[in-house]
Design an enzyme around this catalytic site. Structure first.
Site: not given
Ligand code: PLP
Length: 418
Positions: A239, A273, A316, A342
């Site tokens: 993160g 991680e 996002y 498109c």
């Protein structure tokens, strides 16, 4: 911060002029800097050297085999979320004892595959999943190591689609239910709960949400200890945010300074991680300007990359810096940079002040190493891109561009239509 720099008027990746790569391999093209990739891994490892954590690079951020192998060779473990990622991890030569597996929806087949490989830990996300792993392990007459993924209910202050540690998110197990699981753990004879896991979200630029989540975990670990339960591992997830625009993202050192004191007190082996932090700024998407289109209200720079190649802006509203591969003017103008797909969501920048470009010029969409290629698709039957890794003055193709045949390889026309 990264090895994409201008020398004179040209953008270089390490010692290679990026425009040379664009001309040689065609566009759109992903270009990665090996030194940047490894540099970020080493920065994190050094910042946490006092506790020597197992750093499991999060495969989903960029799952190219060469990226995985480069990190594994430097001692990284891998964080996976599917049978496909397990396959990649093994193919990249990652020792199974350095693989951790999260996902709210692991299938029986995926669980069996990971048990067969003897991975380090399943990060379990529900009681049902724990019971299922126990059932499968019993059938195979083995005991499987798991960590309970806790949902610590903290606000990570990031985009709502990449928030994972709030109690309204689908991830993890609340503290109360987790405690209940520990109480009944002996009934589940084929799983050993050896760890705790959190992952509170992605692109988190402040340390405060981590401090808050890890502090809650430390309290929970103390509570378990009073009941005679001592897990071996604490996995603090990924993160860590990076600089896309003008965020003041924390450095590995600053992050470590905030969380190390709490981690040390838990006395557990720490797993991390990170995905984006390691690979995000190690990659760019190179694209060519096809057309300049002026309408009564706007100027569009239409490029040959599309949202299928890099979906983050569409998904996002993410910001990516866009720069020319060669600076030929100081003039700037307000434009939308859009792709050929498109969909009106097919854009890379809106109302952005950009160095003036003309048709045929090349642009670099920066910080595209994480969740770029790995989230790409063949939408509009576009060919997935070529990926090139630069190591000093050498370049290596680490993925060939799709061919038209690749597009239809797995499809079949039923006999009645022939
Ligand atoms: N760990 C888990 C369980 C995740 O779900 C993710 C991303 O979604 C990561 C690690 C990696 O996150 P990041 O790339 O932000 O470091």
């Amino acid at each position: 911060m990264h090895e994409f720099k201008y020398i004179g008027k040209n953008l270089y990746c390490e010692k290679i002029r990026v425009e040379e790569l664009a001309k040689r391999f065609g566009t759109p093209l992903y270009v990665y800097s090996y030194q940047t990739l490894i540099g970020h891994f080493i920065k994190l490892r050094n910042a946490f050297r006092l506790i020597d954590p197992l750093i499991c690079y999060s495969v989903k951020a960029n799952s190219n085999l060469a990226i995985l192998k480069a990190l594994v060779d430097h001692g990284a473990g891998l964080d996976i979320v599917s049978g496909g990622e397990l396959f990649r991890a093994i193919a990249a030569g990652c020792p199974a004892k350095k693989i951790v597996y999260a996902s709210v929806g692991k299938t029986d087949k995926e669980i069996e595959g990971a048990i067969s490989e003897r991975i380090l830990l399943f990060n379990v996300e529900s009681l049902s999943e724990l019971e299922n792993i126990n059932r499968i392990a019993a059938r195979r007459k083995c005991v499987v190591n798991v960590a309970i993924r806790i949902n610590p209910d903290v606000e990570p202050k990031t985009h709502k689609y990449i928030t994972t540690g709030k109690i309204t998110n689908k991830f993890g197990i609340d503290f109360k239910s987790a405690l209940q699981i520990f109480r009944v753990r002996n009934a589940l004879e084929n799983v050993k709960i050896s760890g705790l896991h959190i992952h509170i979200g992605s692109q988190i630029t402040e340390s405060e949400p981590y401090v808050s989540a890890i502090t809650k975990m430390a309290v929970f670990i103390d509570k378990l200890r009073t009941k005679g339960i001592t897990p071996e591992y604490l996995n603090i997830g990924g993160g860590l945010g990076i600089v896309y625009d003008n965020e003041s993202a924390q450095t590995a050192e600053r992050f470590a300074a905030k969380v190390l004191p709490i981690l040390k007190k838990t006395k557990l082996k720490v797993i991390m991680e990170p995905g984006r932090f390691i690979v995000g700024n190690a990659g760019i998407l190179v694209t060519k300007v096809l057309y300049i289109k002026t309408t009564p209200k706007k100027k569009f720079v239409i490029v040959d990359a599309g949202m299928n190649d890099l979906i983050r802006p569409a998904l996002y509203d993410a910001y990516h810096k866009i720069v020319p591969l060669r600076i030929s003017t100081k003039a700037q103008e307000n434009v939308d940079v859009v792709g050929p797909i498109c969909e009106s969501g097919d854009f890379f920048a809106k109302e952005r002040k950009l160095t003036k470009v003309k048709e045929g010029d090349y642009l670099a969409i920066m910080s595209a190493g994480a969740y770029g290629f790995s989230m790409s698709s063949n939408y509009n039957s576009r060919l997935k891109l070529e990926e090139v890794m630069v190591v000093k003055d050498q370049e290596f193709v680490i993925r060939k561009r799709d061919s038209h045949e690749d597009l239809i390889r797995s499809e079949a026309i039923p006999p009645f239509l022939i």
